[in-house]
Design an enzyme around this catalytic site. Structure first.
Site, PDB file in Angstrom:
ATOM      1  CB  SER A 195      -0.972  -0.041   1.178  1.00  0.00           C
ATOM      2  OG  SER A 195      -2.032   0.856   0.980  1.00  0.00           O
ATOM      3  CD  GLU A 319      -5.504  -4.565  -3.505  1.00  0.00           C
ATOM      4  OE1 GLU A 319      -5.585  -4.112  -2.353  1.00  0.00           O
ATOM      5  OE2 GLU A 319      -4.463  -5.039  -3.990  1.00  0.00           O
ATOM      6  CG  HIS A 415      -5.680  -2.617   0.640  1.00  0.00           C
ATOM      7  ND1 HIS A 415      -4.819  -2.541  -0.426  1.00  0.00           N
ATOM      8  CD2 HIS A 415      -5.227  -1.721   1.559  1.00  0.00           C
ATOM      9  CE1 HIS A 415      -3.892  -1.630  -0.174  1.00  0.00           C
ATOM     10  NE2 HIS A 415      -4.110  -1.119   1.032  1.00  0.00           N
TER      11      HIS A 415
END
Length: 518
Positions: A195, A319, A415
């Site tokens: 990320s 995600e 995610h």
């Protein structure tokens, strides 16, 4: 508890000898970034002569509380300190071999939260089972790490918008100068992150000061497009001043405000931006400032200016689902999704059909999550892969598709779900609240082994062809992992032809969805 002492260029450090690894926690790699050093590049710490105990994690960088993640994992908030946040942690296997590969981890958290001390990032198993040295790093976050003040306070603060990245470079220099004493090879460093940590990895690949400090890179669920121009970053700085009721001619007062006051203003700006769906809720992100980051990372990759190191980059299958869990989750029905796709695509019916073809959950919420994931992660990763593959053949991509059973299956393959598998820490405190009770160890074995093989040999080690635009070979990580050719073909062809997601620049998420990125 057995003690292990290692000499560094700054002085001896006293860690612990565990069952499988030597552990050194909270090693300072830079001076306290306070007083005249706030918003300034990191400086070397003062050396010491007596053995410094490094057996406890150092505090995290100052940050707001993330109540959603605290609830999800059941963890108390990290202790924080502006004075002593610039530390790193080292896990190294028992002595007997030298020149091991080094894996340096950069945590995510939207450039706002996170720490190298997160229990999921404990490097014990990764180091001991795969014969690597693992390093996790703290860096300055939010306004303290990414508030650009060059236009308001002058050239002395020209790099203030990237001091969080410069902290990471300082940590890599510490690794270069010291890791051999811990059994690591300074000439074989793999930089990996997820990320905002992956965005940092890709930014460092475009920064001249970072060249030669790492030799391979892994970007998990990141983007090479989340940067601000100096103009945009200056507008954010003015927003911070407005939140503090400070006129521009008093911007120098930012240097002396209490951290709590600065965090309050920072969070006010974040919330306003999220409410209007602006810039993915990332007002604090790397700045294309000229001296430290000469150009946007994707532009550097496209032009050949980025470091041509071997790269693995990929995403999870779903995600966007992480950002749709919580008390403020939107209510979405078929009509809302249809209207959204009508707005986003020239051929909305074809787009809906394409997304239904690659998503395990085709409910309105599942399709919204899929579109979020496409915009924020999948499409930027595809553009990154195409640009880097044009310069080197040493590029691989993956898709993490295993779905969590936690929270009634609401998370799916969301995610950050790959993190406990990468570090092989499925039993870390709170991990099962994210993965569910049935997380497959064989998947952790596969993912951690591939990352470690890349660190050892420069390739993932399993039958995994390199990425090219003709075949787009993709390793799908699941209970049974498999190689797939161009798994996003339908969505990719559609979005390439009829929709190009905006970057994180000023119009990043405006008009799309109020969201945040981790």
């Amino acid at each position: 508890m057995a003690i292990e002492v290692v000499d560094t260029t700054l002085g001896p450090v006293e860690g612990t000898l565990g069952e499988r690894v030597h552990v050194f926690k909270g090693i300072p790699f830079a001076a306290p970034p306070v007083g005249p050093l706030r918003f300034k590049p990191p400086q070397p710490p003062a050396p010491w002569t007596e053995a410094k105990p490094v057996q406890e994690y150092g505090p995290a960088a100052p940050q707001p509380r993330d109540l959603v993640l605290e609830q999800m994992f059941g963890h108390a908030p990290f202790p924080t300190s502006e004075v002593s946040c610039l530390t790193l942690n080292v896990w190294t296997p028992h002595r007997g071999a030298e020149n091991r590969p080094v894996m340096v981890w950069l945590h995510g958290g939207a450039f706002l939260t996170g720490s190298g001390r997160d229990p999921v990032f404990d490097g014990s198993r990764l180091a001991s089972l795969h014969d690597v040295v693992v390093v996790t790093v703290n860096y300055r976050l939010g306004a303290l790490g990414f508030l650009y003040l060059g236009e308001l306070l002058g050239d002395e603060y020209a790099s203030s918008g990237n001091v969080g990245l410069l902290d990471q470079i300082a940590a890599l220099r510490w690794v270069r100068d010291n890791i051999a004493a811990f059994g690591g090879d300074p000439g074989n460093v793999t930089l990996f992150g997820q990320s905002a940590g992956a965005m940092s990895v890709l930014s460092l690949m475009a920064m001249p000061a970072a060249q030669g400090l790492f030799h391979k890179a892994i970007a998990q669920s990141g983007s090479a497009e989340c940067t601000h121009t100096r103009e945009r970053a200056t507008a954010v700085a003015r927003d911070v001043l407005a939140a503090l009721a400070l006129p521009e001619h008093e911007a120098h007062r930012l240097l002396e405000l209490p951290v709590a006051t600065l965090l309050y203003a920072q969070q006010s700006v974040v919330e306003v931006m999220r409410q209007r769906g602006d810039a993915l809720g990332l007002p604090f992100a790397p700045v294309v400032d000229g001296p430290t980051l000469p150009r946007a990372p994707l532009e550097a990759f496209t032009s050949g200016a980025a470091s041509p190191v071997p790269l693995i980059a990929g995403t999870t299958l779903e995600e966007g689902r992480l950002f749709l869990v919580g008390p403020e989750s939107p209510n979405v029905d078929d009509a809302a999704v249809t209207a959204l796709f009508d707005t986003e695509f020239d051929k909305p019916e074809e787009a809906l059909e394409a997304f239904r073809g690659v998503q395990p959950d085709t409910s309105p919420m599942g399709l919204l999550a899929a579109l979020m994931g496409e915009r924020m992660f999948r499409a930027p990763t595809a553009r990154l892969l195409e640009a880097h593959a044009a310069r080197t053949s040493q590029v691989w991509t993956y898709l993490f598709s295993w779905r969590s059973s936690a929270r009634g299956g609401q998370l799916g393959a969301c995610h950050s779900l790959d993190l406990p598998f990468v570090f092989d820490n499925l039993h870390a405190g709170g991990a099962d609240r994210f993965t569910g009770k049935d997380a497959p160890q064989r998947l952790a074995d596969a993912l951690s082994s591939a990352w470690a093989s890349f660190a050892h040999h420069g390739h993932p080690g399993v039958p995994w062809p390199a990425f090219d635009t003709a075949h787009r070979a993709t390793m799908v990580f699941d209970v049974t992992s498999r190689m797939v050719r161009d798994p996003w073909n339908g969505v990719r062809l559609l979005t390439d032809s009829s929709w190009r997601p905006p970057s994180c620049e000023s119009d990043g998420c405006r008009g799309f969805l109020t969201c945040s990125s981790g």
